[in-house]
Design an enzyme around this catalytic site. Structure first.
Site, PDB file in Angstrom:
ATOM      1  N   VAL B  69     -28.201  58.977  33.516  1.00  0.00           N
ATOM      2  CA  VAL B  69     -27.726  59.358  32.193  1.00  0.00           C
ATOM      3  C   VAL B  69     -28.895  59.268  31.217  1.00  0.00           C
ATOM      4  O   VAL B  69     -29.564  58.246  31.124  1.00  0.00           O
ATOM      5  CB  VAL B  69     -26.572  58.448  31.722  1.00  0.00           C
ATOM      6  N   ALA B 114     -32.210  55.699  28.678  1.00  0.00           N
ATOM      7  CA  ALA B 114     -31.598  56.255  29.897  1.00  0.00           C
ATOM      8  C   ALA B 114     -31.131  55.116  30.795  1.00  0.00           C
ATOM      9  O   ALA B 114     -31.484  53.952  30.574  1.00  0.00           O
ATOM     10  CB  ALA B 114     -32.595  57.126  30.646  1.00  0.00           C
ATOM     11  N   LYS B 115     -30.343  55.417  31.769  1.00  0.00           N
ATOM     12  CA  LYS B 115     -29.935  54.444  32.784  1.00  0.00           C
ATOM     13  C   LYS B 115     -29.377  55.217  33.972  1.00  0.00           C
ATOM     14  O   LYS B 115     -28.934  56.359  33.824  1.00  0.00           O
ATOM     15  CB  LYS B 115     -28.850  53.520  32.227  1.00  0.00           C
ATOM     16  N   GLY B 116     -29.373  54.590  35.124  1.00  0.00           N
ATOM     17  CA  GLY B 116     -28.825  55.289  36.276  1.00  0.00           C
ATOM     18  C   GLY B 116     -28.795  54.400  37.491  1.00  0.00           C
ATOM     19  O   GLY B 116     -28.968  53.185  37.394  1.00  0.00           O
ATOM     20  N   ASP B 155     -33.938  47.415  38.082  1.00  0.00           N
ATOM     21  CA  ASP B 155     -32.719  46.876  37.479  1.00  0.00           C
ATOM     22  C   ASP B 155     -31.999  46.082  38.579  1.00  0.00           C
ATOM     23  O   ASP B 155     -32.661  45.598  39.505  1.00  0.00           O
ATOM     24  CB  ASP B 155     -31.870  48.050  36.957  1.00  0.00           C
TER      25      ASP B 155
END
Lengths: 67, 430
Positions: B69, B114-116, B155
């Site tokens: 995202v 962002a992150k995913g 992460d």
């Protein structure tokens, strides 16, 4: 282990006895979370020559270098 | 196999997303954010869902679902972690991506948010399978990530090794002449593969620096001040390490196993040495006694550092807190009701978005070094981190005083105003 929906606790080794929280329903980050790769044998870094680029001389941690 | 999903008008607000939206709305209302810019910031720019096949060790093929995202890139390339966990989904990634946008904006970095990640339980896969999954995910994302577009980082359940695989795979898709110019496609790499010195301690050092700046502002001498730490992981340990060097005294620690205290103080280094040899647990440390976990936050101390997880300081324990400073090393350790109680009591809170931003600033330094072909020594990294964090702290303090707002609200105001300024100056295409 319980299926803690939407929580990283669902895969944390500490969850059954965790003293930090009893509400494990919505935890998205935790410094005590045990990284999966840290639970068993430490993986060795596999670094190709190309990846090292200009840092070639700085492999201080003695990672095995794969060509 | 890349699909773009449309954002639902009725976005489900839950947990992290709810918190992030509430804090955003609060700050946006205070500054009277331009309604058109509010519309932009309330939604994500891009949401990628990729389904990709990977051959398992037994020869069978399994299909995995990965997400990325990208919330906003008005200030620079998207930046945020990749996690491997069964709970990874679009909703979770959206909240965390938005959070990254505010964090990088407040820190004054040229990044968006962002992150995913991949929806999987890594304990079900061998290391070789995880490598293939990572490489195939990177290939599936293709040019939707890149050193000047979207820069992933470690992460939950991903680490420097994972980043090295992503880097190697991404570089392999480029022509030979381009390969070495893509080292900064990920941060959090092993040192030998372009990682930065000091990245391990950047978050904890940042927590310490914020406490130091606060103490200088309040004219408080940190020597002999008592502090308690929840979480003795990377953040809690390093924050305690630097506080101890400054003369402060650690009087209690709580980790996943339990809580220990010694009101006369205990050695941070000796405790770390003990915990390392004791499967990570602080329980049983000879120079402290075990205490009830419910008494931890009520202990007599000057500084409280919740650096483990969210919602730890609540309406239930906030009235009992004796510290006059809370330094939020974790994300969201103080809930809304507790914050009201603490502020009424005159307790200062160094908010998470400011206090634990040392990590992403450390990532920025790694990215800069790769981008510019430089290698910085540890002392250089630490000095630059101190300068950058000092600027952030000063901005939050000034805004807090000027707006007569608490530091958390001030931090969000700064983050959103910076984004608003970018949109106002650039306008909206076409």
């Amino acid at each position: 282990m319980k299926d803690y929906r939407r929580s990283i606790c669902s895969t944390c080794r500490h969850a059954p006895y965790c003293s930090l929280t009893t509400d494990m329903s919505n935890i998205s980050s935790c410094s005590e979370y045990v990284h999966h790769l840290d639970t068993g044998e430490e993986p060795t870094y596999m670094v190709s020559i190309e990846m090292m680029g200009n840092n070639r001389q700085r492999n201080k941690r003695k990672e095995p270098v794969l060509n | 196999m890349t699909t773009l999903t449309k954002t639902s008008k009725k976005t489900r607000k839950q947990g992290m997303l709810d918190n992030v939206m509430r804090q955003f709305d609060n700050a946006a209302d205070i500054i009277g954010l331009n309604p058109n810019i509010r519309k932009i910031l309330e939604v994500t720019n891009n949401e990628f869902v990729v389904h990709f096949p990977v051959r398992m060790d037994n020869g069978e093929v399994e299909i995995f679902t990965g997400y990325r995202v990208q919330h906003n890139n008005a200030l620079g390339p998207y930046k945020g972690g990749l996690r491997y966990h069964p709970t990874v989904d679009i909703d979770a990634a959206k909240a965390l991506a938005m959070w990254m946008t505010w964090k990088t904006s407040l820190a004054g970095l040229p990044y968006g948010g962002a992150k995913g990640g991949i929806q999987l339980d890594p304990s079900n896969y061998s290391l070789a399978e995880l490598e293939r999954i990572t490489r195939r995910f990177t290939y599936a994302l293709g040019d939707n990530i890149g050193p000047e577009l979207d820069i992933p980082a470690p992460d939950v359940n991903t680490n420097p090794q994972t980043m090295a695989w992503i880097l190697d795979t991404y570089m392999s898709t480029k022509s030979p002449s381009e390969r070495s110019t893509n080292m900064h496609v990920v941060t959090g790499k092993p040192i030998g593969a372009g990682g930065s010195e000091g990245r391990d301690r950047a978050t904890g050092y940042g927590v310490f620096l914020n406490i130091k700046f606060w103490a200088e502002h309040k004219k408080v001498d940190l020597k002999d001040k008592k502090f308690i730490v929840q979480g003795f992981g990377n953040v809690g340990y390093w924050a305690a390490h630097f506080l101890e060097k400054e003369g402060a005294v650690m009087t209690a620690v709580q980790d996943a196993y339990g809580s220990i205290a010694n009101e006369d103080g205990m050695s941070v280094e000796e405790l770390m040495e003990y915990a390392t040899a004791n499967k990570g647990s602080v329980l049983g440390f000879a120079d402290a006694v075990p205490i009830d976990k419910n008494d931890f936050f009520a202990l007599n101390c000057d500084i409280c550092i919740p650096s483990a997880l969210g919602n730890q300081i609540t309406a239930k324990n906030a009235p009992k807190i004796k510290a006059y400073l809370i330094a939020e090393g974790a994300n969201g350790p103080t809930d809304v009701e507790a914050e009201e109680i603490l502020l009424k009591k005159g307790i200062d809170i160094l908010p998470d978005i400011l206090c634990n931003s040392g990590g992403v600033i450390g990532s920025y330094f790694e990215w800069l070094q790769n981008r510019n072909g430089e290698i910085w020594q540890l002392d250089e990294v630490m000095a630059k981190l101190e300068k950058k964090m000092g600027e952030s702290f000063k901005r939050v303090l000034e805004t807090s005083q000027r707006r007569k707002a608490d530091m958390r609200t001030a931090a969000f105001i700064i983050a959103i105003e910076r984004l608003e300024e970018a949109y106002v100056q650039r306008g909206i295409f076409p």
